[in-house]
Design an enzyme around this catalytic site. Structure first.
Site, PDB file in Angstrom:
ATOM      1  N   GLU A  29       0.825  -1.211   0.000  1.00 54.40           N
ATOM      2  CA  GLU A  29       0.000   0.000   0.000  1.00 54.40           C
ATOM      3  C   GLU A  29       0.861   1.264   0.000  1.00 54.40           C
ATOM      4  O   GLU A  29       0.525   2.255  -0.663  1.00 54.40           O
ATOM      5  CB  GLU A  29      -0.935  -0.004   1.217  1.00 54.40           C
ATOM      6  CG  GLU A  29      -2.013  -1.062   1.152  1.00 54.40           C
ATOM      7  CD  GLU A  29      -2.826  -0.979  -0.125  1.00 54.40           C
ATOM      8  OE1 GLU A  29      -3.089   0.135  -0.615  1.00 54.40           O
ATOM      9  OE2 GLU A  29      -3.189  -2.030  -0.656  1.00 54.40           O
ATOM     10  N   HIS A  89       1.900   2.010  -3.493  1.00 53.21           N
ATOM     11  CA  HIS A  89       0.893   2.721  -4.294  1.00 53.21           C
ATOM     12  C   HIS A  89       1.042   4.233  -4.146  1.00 53.21           C
ATOM     13  O   HIS A  89       0.981   4.982  -5.123  1.00 53.21           O
ATOM     14  CB  HIS A  89      -0.517   2.304  -3.861  1.00 53.21           C
ATOM     15  CG  HIS A  89      -1.024   1.068  -4.533  1.00 53.21           C
ATOM     16  ND1 HIS A  89      -1.056   0.915  -5.895  1.00 53.21           N
ATOM     17  CD2 HIS A  89      -1.553  -0.081  -4.011  1.00 53.21           C
ATOM     18  CE1 HIS A  89      -1.573  -0.265  -6.202  1.00 53.21           C
ATOM     19  NE2 HIS A  89      -1.872  -0.891  -5.077  1.00 53.21           N
TER      20      HIS A  89
END
Length: 470
Positions: free
Chosen positions: A287, A290
């Site tokens: 994450e 990202h």
């Protein structure tokens, strides 16, 4: 799992003194390996020197759970007995480590202009169709003849328009941080991060009654993991430039996401689904990747560019189709073709890139990167046990669990080299992938052994009938 069985796990997810019997307890323990309530931190001494001494803070597979994390069972009060049932943990049909929409809102002008653009294209195409229908036959023939005579001029005009799009595309290409991949970026990165504050406010409003306090054991685990990942990768400018803030939401969904401005949101359902601290570190590294790779701005840029291109086809559909109903069908087909041929494959590409970079982040943090592929195998097993239907990968914005596990397995050797270059301690104990594989084999053998006596018993209970020609 009972409290004493929880204590038999080490940080790599290996089970000490775990007997496979094929009993109901075996099934619960086996599935619990993939969906375990693991993070019980009864005090704040867990990795307390994480931010001050990287030399002393690392993950080592040989550490028993009770040495560094006295008991990793997640509970609101931090002291409840560890309880788990694979059948009452809510698993999303397809695990998503990103929210269902973009991790940041698209620029405000796009929100207003995008529907206006489509409406203009529809009105333009429909007006051209009605104008053509209203023309007398002789004028239609004159226009057709004129088009045939000036076909090269028309072709030149269309080609010029195409060249403009190509020039726009290549003048807005940038290099992706870390991976060096060329990508289209229409929106300013800093402006896009500022706009993500709007979505942050929206999430905080939605989850304001479900946010765990900083004193909660689960919050502290996530904070330590994110802090260690960011500290271990602070040599990357995009990582050190962001201020990471932690938010743990008491929600059963297996989900986590990071906004472009560094706001980390983790659902407690994810904490219940991971088997150990290594899997959690990889997921959060994914994450963080990202956000570092600015995937939200990149995806929004591509979608906006494709939508602008599709306006030409949208106007043509409404101009050519003889009736509005056919035009609506044509518009729907065009939108679905764009979605399944461009949007979703591109999303899967970004997810695969985030897996690769997230694995590198985890490797530099001395995580046991071998546990990353085991997580997706566990997710696939959980869905299979719950009888959830499997959709083809091309229908999803994310790669399938099986393909993600295979992709990570191919990346693990390189990640292990990165880990070694960072002077991480050697990984001891068996490979968690091997443990999972052996556990699955034993599960299948136990299932067969249990089915055989039952089938024999049923056969003996049937009346014996003699059919000479059967």
């Amino acid at each position: 799992c009972t409290q004493d069985r929880c204590q038999r796990l080490d940080l790599s997810g290996n089970i000490r003194n775990w007997s496979l019997t094929g009993s109901p307890d075996f099934y619960r323990n086996l599935i619990g390996k993939g969906l375990r309530c693991l993070l019980n931190v009864p005090n704040t001494e867990v990795y307390k020197n994480a931010h001050h001494s990287l030399g002393r803070f690392y993950f080592q597979s040989s550490w028993p759970l009770g040495e560094k994390i006295t008991s990793l069972q997640i509970s609101p009060v931090g002291q409840l007995p560890c309880h788990f049932s694979a059948w009452n943990v809510q698993i999303i049909r397809s695990f998503r480590t990103s929210p269902p929409f973009q991790a940041a809102p698209v620029p405000l002008f796009w929100i207003i202009v995008k529907p206006a653009q489509k409406l203009f294209a529809i009105i333009l195409g429909r007006s051209i169709r009605n104008w053509w229908k209203a023309l007398p036959p002789n004028k239609r023939e004159l226009l057709k003849e004129s088009a045939r005579k000036n076909k090269w001029k028309i072709l030149l005009g269309v080609s010029s328009l195409g060249v403009l799009f190509v020039v726009f595309y290549f003048t807005h290409l940038e290099e992706t941080p870390i991976t060096g991949r060329a990508r289209l970026l229409v929106f300013g990165k800093e402006h896009f991060r500022e706009l993500s504050q709007m979505e942050y406010d929206m999430w905080m409003e939605e989850f304001k009654s479900k946010m765990l306090p900083e004193t909660d054991a689960r919050y502290q685990v996530v904070e330590r993991v994110v802090g260690h990942l960011s500290e271990s990768n602070k040599d990357i400018p995009q990582v050190s430039a962001l201020k990471w803030a932690i938010h743990v939401v008491d929600e059963p969904g297996v989900n986590a996401f990071v906004l472009p401005n560094g706001q980390v949101f983790v659902f407690t359902g994810l904490l219940n689904a991971v088997s150990d601290i290594h899997q959690l570190s990889f997921i959060l590294g994914h994450e963080i990747a990202h956000a570092v790779l600015e995937h939200a701005a990149e995806k929004a840029s591509l979608v906006h560019f494709l939508d602008f291109l599709s306006l030409i086809f949208l106007a043509m559909i409404w101009a050519i189709c003889p009736r509005d109903s056919l035009a609506v069908v044509g518009q729907w087909i065009q939108s679905k073709l764009q979605e399944f041929m461009f949007d979703r494959p591109y999303s899967r590409t970004l997810e695969a890139e985030a897996d690769k970079v997230g694995l590198q982040f985890a490797a530099k943090a001395c995580v046991d990167v071998r546990a990353s592929s085991v997580f997706w195998q566990q997710m696939e097993l959980a869905e299979t046990i719950q009888g959830q239907p499997k959709l083809p990968e091309w229908l999803s914005t994310h790669p399938s669990h099986e393909n993600r596990a295979e992709h990570l397995d191919r990346l693990i050797p390189e990640a292990l080299k990165i880990r070694e270059s960072c002077n991480c301690p050697s990984l001891s104990g068996p490979d968690p992938r091997l443990i999972f594989k052996l556990s699955m084999q034993h599960l299948l053998e136990s299932s067969k052994d249990q089915e055989t006596p039952n089938s024999t018993k049923r056969d003996l209970s049937k009346p014996k009938l003699d059919f000479p020609h059967t």
